[in-house]
Design an enzyme around this catalytic site. Sequence first.
Site, PDB file in Angstrom:
ATOM      1  N   LYS A  50      36.402   2.622  13.147  1.00 50.57           N
ATOM      2  CA  LYS A  50      35.872   3.813  12.476  1.00 50.57           C
ATOM      3  C   LYS A  50      35.065   3.405  11.264  1.00 50.57           C
ATOM      4  O   LYS A  50      35.142   2.267  10.791  1.00 50.57           O
ATOM      5  CB  LYS A  50      36.989   4.770  12.084  1.00 50.57           C
ATOM      6  CG  LYS A  50      37.875   4.323  10.930  1.00 50.57           C
ATOM      7  CD  LYS A  50      38.885   5.420  10.597  1.00 50.57           C
ATOM      8  CE  LYS A  50      39.550   5.167   9.270  1.00 50.57           C
ATOM      9  NZ  LYS A  50      40.411   6.257   8.864  1.00 50.57           N
ATOM     10  N   HIS A  67      30.035 -25.806  19.637  1.00 55.43           N
ATOM     11  CA  HIS A  67      29.826 -26.958  20.512  1.00 55.43           C
ATOM     12  C   HIS A  67      29.183 -26.488  21.807  1.00 55.43           C
ATOM     13  O   HIS A  67      29.251 -25.305  22.140  1.00 55.43           O
ATOM     14  CB  HIS A  67      31.157 -27.670  20.777  1.00 55.43           C
ATOM     15  CG  HIS A  67      31.806 -28.149  19.521  1.00 55.43           C
ATOM     16  ND1 HIS A  67      31.358 -29.253  18.824  1.00 55.43           N
ATOM     17  CD2 HIS A  67      32.848 -27.660  18.804  1.00 55.43           C
ATOM     18  CE1 HIS A  67      32.090 -29.422  17.752  1.00 55.43           C
ATOM     19  NE2 HIS A  67      33.010 -28.467  17.710  1.00 55.43           N
ATOM     20  N   THR A  81      33.236 -11.791  16.523  1.00 49.05           N
ATOM     21  CA  THR A  81      32.231 -12.599  17.218  1.00 49.05           C
ATOM     22  C   THR A  81      30.812 -12.092  17.011  1.00 49.05           C
ATOM     23  O   THR A  81      29.866 -12.747  17.439  1.00 49.05           O
ATOM     24  CB  THR A  81      32.519 -12.626  18.730  1.00 49.05           C
ATOM     25  OG1 THR A  81      32.458 -11.288  19.236  1.00 49.05           O
ATOM     26  CG2 THR A  81      33.882 -13.231  19.024  1.00 49.05           C
ATOM     27  N   LYS A  82      30.670 -10.909  16.377  1.00 44.11           N
ATOM     28  CA  LYS A  82      29.347 -10.301  16.169  1.00 44.11           C
ATOM     29  C   LYS A  82      29.254  -9.776  14.748  1.00 44.11           C
ATOM     30  O   LYS A  82      30.268  -9.526  14.096  1.00 44.11           O
ATOM     31  CB  LYS A  82      29.132  -9.153  17.158  1.00 44.11           C
ATOM     32  CG  LYS A  82      29.091  -9.614  18.592  1.00 44.11           C
ATOM     33  CD  LYS A  82      28.842  -8.460  19.536  1.00 44.11           C
ATOM     34  CE  LYS A  82      28.818  -9.025  20.960  1.00 44.11           C
ATOM     35  NZ  LYS A  82      28.775  -7.999  21.960  1.00 44.11           N
ATOM     36  N   GLY A  94      45.568 -10.743   8.189  1.00 47.25           N
ATOM     37  CA  GLY A  94      46.133 -12.006   8.632  1.00 47.25           C
ATOM     38  C   GLY A  94      45.741 -12.367  10.047  1.00 47.25           C
ATOM     39  O   GLY A  94      45.491 -11.514  10.889  1.00 47.25           O
TER      40      GLY A  94
END
Length: 191
Positions: free
Chosen positions: A183, A115, A165-166, A142
């Site tokens: 790692k 949004h 987020t990437k 989880g």
Amino acid sequence: MAKSELEKLESGEWYNFGDPEVAARKLHAARLAQEFNEIPEDEPEKQEAKAREILGSAGKNLVIHSRFNFDYGKNIHVGDNFLANYNLTVLDIGEVNIGNNVWIGPNTDIYTVNHPLTASGRRKRLGIAQPVTIGNDVWIGGKVTITPGVTIGDNVVIAAGAVVTKDVPSNSLLGGVPAKIIKEILEDSEE
């Protein structure tokens, strides 16, 4: 001729999520989710059949446990040997493509809708779809959140509670908020 809000949604443009046609599609998905979630856990064959009705496509060995929530269902595509534990939410306004041998831990959220940052854009009830892609041999712990537009490579492990987020390269272990690579995973390692 101007595009409908549903056409804008499907072409990856800003759309009004309050539009009656968009809202009707979400309401239909909510009914299907309710039907799925009413199937007892000791009836996995019925769960699988309903999940196959909901999803856009699914490979062999499909397991999704109850509380499964989604915005459309038909934008979700999963490969062979897919396992989703309890309380999976997939906001599949955009495409969600998941490879083979993927396990998803409980209380995981996958989002394809975003949004506006501006208050004026939010007042207009705008949304935009960005696809999520998850490769093969991925284990998502989880309470993981995967945000719109993310691509996750093959042989990835995402630690519980991470917020992705990437994009994530193949052969990675990541965790944290926001998630960072911890790692590299070596294929011949036993750990």
